[in-house]
Design a protein around this motif. Structure first.
Motif, mmCIF file in Angstrom:
data_model
loop_
_atom_site.group_PDB
_atom_site.id
_atom_site.type_symbol
_atom_site.label_atom_id
_atom_site.label_comp_id
_atom_site.label_asym_id
_atom_site.label_seq_id
_atom_site.Cartn_x
_atom_site.Cartn_y
_atom_site.Cartn_z
ATOM 1 N N UNK A 1 0.816 -1.218 0.000
ATOM 2 C CA UNK A 1 0.000 0.000 0.000
ATOM 3 C C UNK A 1 0.847 1.265 0.000
ATOM 4 N N UNK A 2 2.111 1.161 0.394
ATOM 5 C CA UNK A 2 2.982 2.335 0.331
ATOM 6 C C UNK A 2 3.784 2.280 -0.965
ATOM 7 N N UNK A 3 4.245 3.414 -1.430
ATOM 8 C CA UNK A 3 4.968 3.502 -2.700
ATOM 9 C C UNK A 3 6.386 4.033 -2.541
ATOM 10 N N UNK A 4 6.793 4.313 -1.293
ATOM 11 C CA UNK A 4 8.118 4.876 -1.036
ATOM 12 C C UNK A 4 8.643 4.383 0.306
ATOM 13 N N UNK A 5 9.917 4.060 0.344
ATOM 14 C CA UNK A 5 10.635 3.812 1.599
ATOM 15 C C UNK A 5 11.916 4.632 1.513
ATOM 16 N N UNK A 6 12.178 5.449 2.534
ATOM 17 C CA UNK A 6 13.424 6.218 2.588
ATOM 18 C C UNK A 6 14.534 5.305 3.108
ATOM 19 N N UNK A 7 15.681 5.318 2.430
ATOM 20 C CA UNK A 7 16.809 4.495 2.848
ATOM 21 C C UNK A 7 17.987 5.416 3.146
ATOM 22 N N UNK A 8 18.487 5.353 4.387
ATOM 23 C CA UNK A 8 19.650 6.136 4.815
ATOM 24 C C UNK A 8 20.875 5.227 4.761
ATOM 25 N N UNK A 9 21.901 5.654 4.033
ATOM 26 C CA UNK A 9 23.121 4.859 3.881
ATOM 27 C C UNK A 9 24.185 5.353 4.854
#
Length: 194
Positions: free
Chosen positions: A81-89
């Motif tokens: 249902x979500x279209x984005x996940x923020x990924x911190x490197x």
């Protein structure tokens, strides 16, 4: 009009069985784009679009490199249902052969993957800062591949992973396919008896 080799009910049955398979082909990753340069110490939005009736309720997100073995497990059971996940490197090895996998890691079914992109040690001075989506979850990834590591985050199950008929949108095509299979089985049995 030319006559068909297959009777009408068999054509309908075949269409009902093949149509759901075509829905699995639509899982497009829009970010990271091909050749994107992401950097350690920054947070980037990973975005995608997927088919509506493809049967994929959750998926797992993994980071991989082409030149080395091993995966970095980012997120498990990401809700569709979500279209984005923020990924911190944080402190990932710098390389230009990374890509993201969108899959069911339990069964090994790959739904989609990103284009190849780079991870740099630091953001170049002429680059613009990434714009993560503040309304979406953020997962922090650090270090290199580790086969004994677990997923960085696991999303909670929604509705305990079960949904009733009234909650399933678009169940009509599935009911039609089931009715077609039952009809074909009964017709085949009747034909065998005659």
């Amino acid at each position: 009009m030319s006559p068909s080799i297959l009777p009408y009910h068999l054509r309908v049955l075949l269409a009902a069985l093949i149509l759901p398979l075509a829905a699995h082909a639509y899982f497009q990753v829009s970010s990271p784009a091909k050749g994107a340069q992401w950097a350690n110490g920054q947070t980037y939005p990973v975005t995608w679009e997927k088919g509506l009736l493809d049967g994929v309720d959750t998926f797992d997100l993994e980071l991989s490199r082409m030149s080395t073995d091993g995966l970095i497990f980012i997120a498990k059971d990401v809700p569709s249902t979500i279209k984005t996940v923020n990924v911190a490197f944080q402190s990932l090895p710098a390389a230009d052969d990374y890509f993201l996998l969108f899959l069911n890691s339990t069964h090994g079914v790959v739904y989609g993957n990103s284009q190849q992109f780079s991870i740099l040690q630091s953001i170049p001075s002429n680059a613009t800062a990434p714009q993560p989506d503040a309304n979406q979850p953020t997962v922090t990834v650090s270090g290199g591949p580790n086969p004994t590591a677990a997923f960085v985050t696991t999303f909670p199950p929604s509705a305990n992973g079960a949904a009733g008929w009234e909650a399933v949108s678009g169940w009509g095509p599935h009911a039609l396919a089931l009715a077609g299979v039952v009809t074909a089985a009964l017709s085949g049995g009747a034909w065998a008896v005659l």
